[in-house]
Structures are given as structure tokens and as C-alpha cells.
Motif scaffolding. Structure first.
Motif, PDB file in Angstrom:
ATOM      1  N   CYS A  52      -2.308   0.698  -1.047  1.00 38.84           N
ATOM      2  CA  CYS A  52      -3.665   0.717  -1.598  1.00 38.84           C
ATOM      3  C   CYS A  52      -4.180  -0.695  -1.857  1.00 38.84           C
ATOM      4  N   ALA A  53      -3.324  -1.572  -2.340  1.00 40.23           N
ATOM      5  CA  ALA A  53      -3.734  -2.958  -2.582  1.00 40.23           C
ATOM      6  C   ALA A  53      -4.075  -3.662  -1.272  1.00 40.23           C
ATOM      7  N   VAL A  55      -5.162  -2.238   1.545  1.00 38.75           N
ATOM      8  CA  VAL A  55      -6.428  -1.703   2.050  1.00 38.75           C
ATOM      9  C   VAL A  55      -7.593  -2.241   1.229  1.00 38.75           C
ATOM     10  N   ALA A  56      -7.435  -2.322  -0.077  1.00 42.74           N
ATOM     11  CA  ALA A  56      -8.494  -2.860  -0.924  1.00 42.74           C
ATOM     12  C   ALA A  56      -8.766  -4.326  -0.599  1.00 42.74           C
ATOM     13  N   ALA A  57      -7.721  -5.087  -0.317  1.00 43.79           N
ATOM     14  CA  ALA A  57      -7.905  -6.487   0.046  1.00 43.79           C
ATOM     15  C   ALA A  57      -8.654  -6.620   1.371  1.00 43.79           C
ATOM     16  N   VAL A  59     -10.772  -4.422   2.691  1.00 48.64           N
ATOM     17  CA  VAL A  59     -12.169  -4.017   2.476  1.00 48.64           C
ATOM     18  C   VAL A  59     -12.930  -5.112   1.741  1.00 48.64           C
ATOM     19  N   ALA A  60     -12.320  -5.703   0.722  1.00 43.19           N
ATOM     20  CA  ALA A  60     -12.981  -6.777  -0.024  1.00 43.19           C
ATOM     21  C   ALA A  60     -13.229  -7.979   0.872  1.00 43.19           C
ATOM     22  N   TYR A  61     -12.267  -8.315   1.715  1.00 44.28           N
ATOM     23  CA  TYR A  61     -12.443  -9.446   2.627  1.00 44.28           C
ATOM     24  C   TYR A  61     -13.604  -9.190   3.592  1.00 44.28           C
TER      25      TYR A  61
END
Length: 95
Positions: A52-53, A55-57, A59-61
Motif C-alpha cells: 500500500c505504501a 502504491v501510494a508513493a 500515485v503521489a509521484y
């Protein structure tokens, strides 16, 4: 039913004979060496958190890249609209 009873008796004898040579202590030691259910669940939760971390990174990038490029790209006239002063076409237009 007599055939089933005979089959069960013979299976019981064969199973008893096959298992008489095994060491119960070795089996219990092997079972004790296996991780507990709590450890397996904790490992699963850690892998899920890492995924999850990641994927979140990503998406944020991607979002930050899109915002940064939209802020940095300023609309400017193209070459045809405003040629540079050093261009011979600029002299023709009169700039």
C-alpha cells in the motif's frame, strides 16, 4: 458390510505398522519449529502495508509530476507568432 469392515481392519493394521517406526518427538519438534498463526498474520499485514505504501508513493509521484508540469509550463507564443530577433524572418515581419 463385511468387506468394508475387513478393509478398515487391514487399513488399521497397515497404518499402525507404518507409523510404529516414526519418532513422535521428531514430529513434535518439527511442528514446534513452524511459525505460529500470529507470526504468519503479522507477516501478511507487513507485506500488505509495504504494498500500500508503494502504491501510494507511485500515485503521489504521478500527481506531483502532473501538478508540477502544469505549473511550470507557461503558455508562450509559438515561433510563427513571434520569431526571435536574430531570425531573418523577424526582419521581414518588422520586429
Amino acid at each position: 458390510m463385511a468387506d468394508v469392515d475387513e478393509w478398515l481392519n487391514s487399513a488399521s493394521k497397515i497404518t499402525f505398522e507404518a507409523s510404529s517406526g516414526t519418532r513422535v518427538a521428531a514430529i513434535q519438534q518439527r511442528i514446534a519449529a513452524e511459525p505460529t498463526q500470529e507470526v504468519l498474520v503479522a507477516r501478511h499485514d507487513v507485506w500488505r502495508a509495504v504494498l500500500c505504501a508503494a502504491v501510494a508513493a507511485l500515485v503521489a509521484y504521478a500527481a506531483m509530476d502532473r501538478v508540477a508540469t502544469s505549473l511550470m509550463v507557461k503558455t508562450a507564443p509559438t515561433w510563427v507568432a513571434t520569431p526571435s530577433a536574430a531570425s531573418p524572418f523577424g526582419l521581414l515581419i518588422g520586429e
